[in-house]
Every structure is written in structure tokens, then in C-alpha cells.
Design a protein around this motif. Sequence first.
Motif, PDB file in Angstrom:
ATOM      1  N   THR A 331      -6.363  -0.169  -9.672  1.00  0.00           N
ATOM      2  CA  THR A 331      -5.077  -0.459  -9.041  1.00  0.00           C
ATOM      3  C   THR A 331      -4.871  -1.968  -8.955  1.00  0.00           C
ATOM      4  OG1 THR A 331      -5.733  -0.753  -6.733  1.00  0.00           O
ATOM      5  CG2 THR A 331      -5.622   1.511  -7.524  1.00  0.00           C
ATOM      6  N   GLU A 332      -3.674  -2.351  -8.511  1.00  0.00           N
ATOM      7  CA  GLU A 332      -3.409  -3.792  -8.339  1.00  0.00           C
ATOM      8  C   GLU A 332      -4.211  -4.368  -7.183  1.00  0.00           C
ATOM      9  OE1 GLU A 332      -1.267  -1.292  -7.932  1.00  0.00           O
ATOM     10  OE2 GLU A 332       0.428  -1.807  -6.621  1.00  0.00           O
ATOM     11  N   ARG A 333      -4.724  -3.495  -6.288  1.00  0.00           N
ATOM     12  CA  ARG A 333      -5.548  -3.987  -5.174  1.00  0.00           C
ATOM     13  C   ARG A 333      -7.031  -3.971  -5.501  1.00  0.00           C
ATOM     14  NH1 ARG A 333      -2.613  -1.277  -0.120  1.00  0.00           N
ATOM     15  NH2 ARG A 333      -0.760  -2.553  -0.234  1.00  0.00           N
ATOM     16  N   GLY A 334      -7.384  -3.538  -6.686  1.00  0.00           N
ATOM     17  CA  GLY A 334      -8.786  -3.500  -7.077  1.00  0.00           C
ATOM     18  C   GLY A 334      -9.181  -2.119  -7.585  1.00  0.00           C
ATOM     19  N   VAL A 335     -10.475  -1.969  -7.851  1.00  0.00           N
ATOM     20  CA  VAL A 335     -11.001  -0.743  -8.445  1.00  0.00           C
ATOM     21  C   VAL A 335     -11.523   0.165  -7.333  1.00  0.00           C
ATOM     22  CG1 VAL A 335     -12.857   0.144  -9.927  1.00  0.00           C
ATOM     23  CG2 VAL A 335     -11.562  -1.894 -10.606  1.00  0.00           C
ATOM     24  N   VAL A 336     -11.111   1.434  -7.369  1.00  0.00           N
ATOM     25  CA  VAL A 336     -11.599   2.403  -6.372  1.00  0.00           C
ATOM     26  C   VAL A 336     -12.479   3.402  -7.096  1.00  0.00           C
ATOM     27  CG1 VAL A 336     -10.954   4.113  -4.641  1.00  0.00           C
ATOM     28  CG2 VAL A 336      -9.474   2.146  -5.067  1.00  0.00           C
ATOM     29  N   GLU A 337     -13.784   3.292  -6.915  1.00  0.00           N
ATOM     30  CA  GLU A 337     -14.696   4.210  -7.606  1.00  0.00           C
ATOM     31  C   GLU A 337     -14.701   5.565  -6.932  1.00  0.00           C
ATOM     32  OE1 GLU A 337     -18.448   2.299  -8.122  1.00  0.00           O
ATOM     33  OE2 GLU A 337     -17.557   0.797  -9.434  1.00  0.00           O
ATOM     34  N   ARG A 338     -14.914   6.626  -7.728  1.00  0.00           N
ATOM     35  CA  ARG A 338     -14.946   8.006  -7.232  1.00  0.00           C
ATOM     36  C   ARG A 338     -13.890   8.231  -6.140  1.00  0.00           C
ATOM     37  NH1 ARG A 338     -19.718   6.129  -7.446  1.00  0.00           N
ATOM     38  NH2 ARG A 338     -20.059   6.108  -5.200  1.00  0.00           N
ATOM     39  N   PRO A 339     -12.604   8.152  -6.520  1.00  0.00           N
ATOM     40  CA  PRO A 339     -11.540   8.230  -5.515  1.00  0.00           C
ATOM     41  C   PRO A 339     -11.498   9.599  -4.857  1.00  0.00           C
ATOM     42  CG  PRO A 339     -10.631   8.382  -7.722  1.00  0.00           C
ATOM     43  CD  PRO A 339     -12.082   8.070  -7.889  1.00  0.00           C
ATOM     44  N   GLY A 340     -11.358   9.613  -3.556  1.00  0.00           N
ATOM     45  CA  GLY A 340     -11.202  10.853  -2.786  1.00  0.00           C
ATOM     46  C   GLY A 340     -10.259  10.535  -1.648  1.00  0.00           C
ATOM     47  N   LYS A 341     -10.089  11.515  -0.760  1.00  0.00           N
ATOM     48  CA  LYS A 341      -9.091  11.396   0.299  1.00  0.00           C
ATOM     49  C   LYS A 341      -9.262  10.117   1.146  1.00  0.00           C
ATOM     50  CE  LYS A 341      -7.114  14.343   3.785  1.00  0.00           C
ATOM     51  NZ  LYS A 341      -7.245  15.516   4.595  1.00  0.00           N
ATOM     52  N   SER A 342     -10.498   9.852   1.614  1.00  0.00           N
ATOM     53  CA  SER A 342     -10.655   8.722   2.536  1.00  0.00           C
ATOM     54  C   SER A 342     -10.524   7.392   1.796  1.00  0.00           C
ATOM     55  CB  SER A 342     -11.985   8.812   3.279  1.00  0.00           C
ATOM     56  OG  SER A 342     -13.014   8.856   2.335  1.00  0.00           O
ATOM     57  N   ARG A 343     -11.011   7.309   0.566  1.00  0.00           N
ATOM     58  CA  ARG A 343     -10.893   6.043  -0.174  1.00  0.00           C
ATOM     59  C   ARG A 343      -9.430   5.753  -0.517  1.00  0.00           C
ATOM     60  NH1 ARG A 343     -16.424   5.576  -3.804  1.00  0.00           N
ATOM     61  NH2 ARG A 343     -17.726   5.673  -1.949  1.00  0.00           N
ATOM     62  N   ILE A 344      -8.677   6.824  -0.795  1.00  0.00           N
ATOM     63  CA  ILE A 344      -7.261   6.613  -1.122  1.00  0.00           C
ATOM     64  C   ILE A 344      -6.497   6.192   0.135  1.00  0.00           C
ATOM     65  CG2 ILE A 344      -5.158   7.842  -1.809  1.00  0.00           C
ATOM     66  CD1 ILE A 344      -6.695   8.867  -4.113  1.00  0.00           C
ATOM     67  N   ALA A 345      -6.807   6.814   1.255  1.00  0.00           N
ATOM     68  CA  ALA A 345      -6.137   6.419   2.510  1.00  0.00           C
ATOM     69  C   ALA A 345      -6.458   4.950   2.821  1.00  0.00           C
ATOM     70  CB  ALA A 345      -6.583   7.337   3.637  1.00  0.00           C
ATOM     71  N   ALA A 346      -7.714   4.556   2.625  1.00  0.00           N
ATOM     72  CA  ALA A 346      -8.111   3.167   2.911  1.00  0.00           C
ATOM     73  C   ALA A 346      -7.364   2.211   1.957  1.00  0.00           C
ATOM     74  CB  ALA A 346      -9.610   3.011   2.751  1.00  0.00           C
ATOM     75  N   LEU A 347      -7.253   2.611   0.697  1.00  0.00           N
ATOM     76  CA  LEU A 347      -6.546   1.779  -0.293  1.00  0.00           C
ATOM     77  C   LEU A 347      -5.094   1.581   0.135  1.00  0.00           C
ATOM     78  CD1 LEU A 347      -6.468   0.579  -3.274  1.00  0.00           C
ATOM     79  CD2 LEU A 347      -5.661   2.840  -3.955  1.00  0.00           C
ATOM     80  N   LEU A 348      -4.431   2.665   0.549  1.00  0.00           N
ATOM     81  CA  LEU A 348      -3.009   2.581   0.894  1.00  0.00           C
ATOM     82  C   LEU A 348      -2.788   1.796   2.185  1.00  0.00           C
ATOM     83  CD1 LEU A 348      -1.699   6.119  -0.063  1.00  0.00           C
ATOM     84  CD2 LEU A 348      -1.464   3.992  -1.324  1.00  0.00           C
ATOM     85  N   SER A 349      -3.774   1.837   3.069  1.00  0.00           N
ATOM     86  CA  SER A 349      -3.564   1.115   4.325  1.00  0.00           C
ATOM     87  C   SER A 349      -3.850  -0.377   4.139  1.00  0.00           C
ATOM     88  CB  SER A 349      -4.396   1.717   5.452  1.00  0.00           C
ATOM     89  OG  SER A 349      -5.758   1.523   5.154  1.00  0.00           O
ATOM     90  N   GLY A 350      -4.234  -0.741   2.932  1.00  0.00           N
ATOM     91  CA  GLY A 350      -4.288  -2.155   2.546  1.00  0.00           C
ATOM     92  C   GLY A 350      -5.533  -2.875   2.938  1.00  0.00           C
TER      93      GLY A 350
END
Length: 350
Positions: A331-350
Motif C-alpha cells: 500500500t501507499e502506507r507500506g507493506v502489510v505482510e499476511r494481511p488479516g482483520k487486525s492488520r487491516i484495521a491498524a493500516l486504515l487507522s493510520g
Amino acid sequence: MRQVEALRWTSAPAPVLELIDQRVLPRRMVYRRYTAQSGAAGVARAIASMVVRGAPAIGVAAAYGMALEAARRRASSAQVARLALERAAVILAASRPTAVNLTWALARCRAAIARERGDARALAATLESLALRMHAEDIAINRAIGRHGARLLPRGVRILTHCNAGALATAGYGTALGVIRAARARIAQVWVDETRPFLQGARLTAWELVQEGIPATLITDNMAAHFMQRGQVDAVIVGCDRVAANGDVANKIGTYNLAVLARAHRLPFYVACPLSTIDPATAHGDAIPIEERAAAEVTGHAGRTWAPREIAVANPAFDVTPARMVSALITERGVVERPGKSRIAALLSG
Ligand code: MRU
């Protein structure tokens, strides 16, 4: 090298949106023009008929469609203009169902309309500047995705990609192809899946890579396993149309096949994903609407038919890859390895 522009906007003397007609590339390079007279309905038809395609590109096109509709209503009362714009947003939202960027872009337009207190001219100015901003932002986002993704790739890497997630599918530079562009000095080979039935790989990705002199080889979709088995693929990188809150990824039909193959051959499977493509309101992949397109795309191509008339046809345009098969979202905010619910929520909350 000057990048191809899938969308071009001119403000004066009158607003005009120009879209490369991606249905006829690479045979012909034609820009189609959309004016205030064509309004949002003209742009909705362009999206539905694939003049413009690719999740980020259709989001930006929809924003320009709203700006054209507002220009068309400049002489009306603010109330009439607002009603027309709401109808326009509904028409644009219905043009294609899977890519969430369309809904995301229209939500931004609706919010801007709600904030604007001025007359119909003020609404037109607001929507035009919003569309231009979204256009510029998308290019910057893709460049950031490219930078983050390039760090994942070793020297001499051989990448397989599917469909077209390039400059043509975005406002410019591309997502999956953005990573490839950013890492080009390190790339030994790009395997380009043909991408039946609409041939986005053979027609569009192949064209973009040839234009830029990036080493690329076109294969039909059923050859990927063969080259993986021979050790000639090091990673798969694709784009996406909607990522659910749990990390399931909807992308062009055939993407799931590649995820299964990548897993069988222990290859990383990367998804280049602007945050605008993540849909926190959709809990998991089963809830993502999958567009069903015309049978004629499967029974033939470009006016030629090779299947018997009587045959039943299925033509889902997208499939869903489960989150557990995705090595990382880029993503534009960086790489999220093994994305799941909590990692995606953390990514979206910035
Ligand atoms: O049917 P299309 O051509 O619009 O599908 C496009 C894709 O599936 C792309 O991979 C996706 O939209 C990402 S584009 C950056």
C-alpha cells in the motif's frame, strides 16, 4: 519516458474529459471526449463498456463524471443542481459493481457537495477541483506503492502479473506495474498473463511494458503453472478491485488460480493495493459483488465467434483470493505482510 495518460481533463474554454478507448488498444490509440453535454451518464456508459477500466481509473473517471454533470447544471438553481448530482452519483455507482474505488470516489464527491453552501456554479467549481485533486493524489499513491513494493524484490527477479494494473488502470504509473516500474533496474523478466476473456494482459500490460522497454514475455493464462514448475518465476504481483475487512482480495478472474499456484510452488503472492481499494464495510470476500459480463466475451473476441451459439456461458469478471494466500499487501502506507482483520484495521487507522 512520458507516461501514458488514460484520463485527461481540460477546464477551459469548456470542461472536457478525454479517455483512451482501452477496448481498441493496442491496435488503435483513440481518445474519446466527454463534455458537459454528455454529463455523468456519458461517463457511466464509458465505465460500463470498458472504454476506461481498472479500479483506480474508474474512481477518478466517476469524479470527473460528477464534475461534468455539475458543469451541465451551472445555470440551474442550487437545489436542482443538487438533485441532478445525486441522480448522477446513483447512475455512476451502478456502472460497475466490484471495484470499490467507484463507491469511494462518489462518497468523496457527495461529501464535498454536502459541504458546499454556494450556488450551482460553486458546486461545479468544487467538484472540478476535487476530481483534479483525486487524479493527482492517485499518481502520488501509485508512486509510493511502487517505492514500497520495489524493496521486496531482489536483483534479477522474474515476476508474473495478471490483467492490467498499470498506468492505463489508474490515473498514472500503476499499482502492480508501478512496483515493476519502480524496480525496473532489478527486473530480469515480467511474465504477462494474457488474461482471458478481455485480454487486458495481452493488449494493455504487454503494450505498456513494450513502450517502456521492460523485458516482458506474454503467455496464455494456462502456462503459468508450467513456468513456475520450471523455476522461472520468483514472485506474483497483481492489483485488486476490492479488499474486504478480513483481507480477502477480489481481482480479475484468474487471480485466485495464480494464488493457488504460487502457494504450490512456494512463491510470494503480492497484491498492490491503494487504501481506496480496501472496503472495511465488507466483512469478507464472499460478500463482494462479482460482476457477470456478456457471454460474447467468452464465445469470441472483437466480433469473431468461435463457440457454438447454443452453448451456455459463464463470465464472472473477478474472483476472490482468500487472505491466507496473500503474502503481503503493498500500500501507499507500506507493506502489510499476511494481511488479516487486525492488520487491516491498524493500516486504515493510520
Ligand atoms: O475488468 P477490469 O479491467 O476493470 O479489471 C481490472 C483489474 O482487475 C485490475 O487488476 C484492478 O482493477 C487493479 S488496477 C490498478
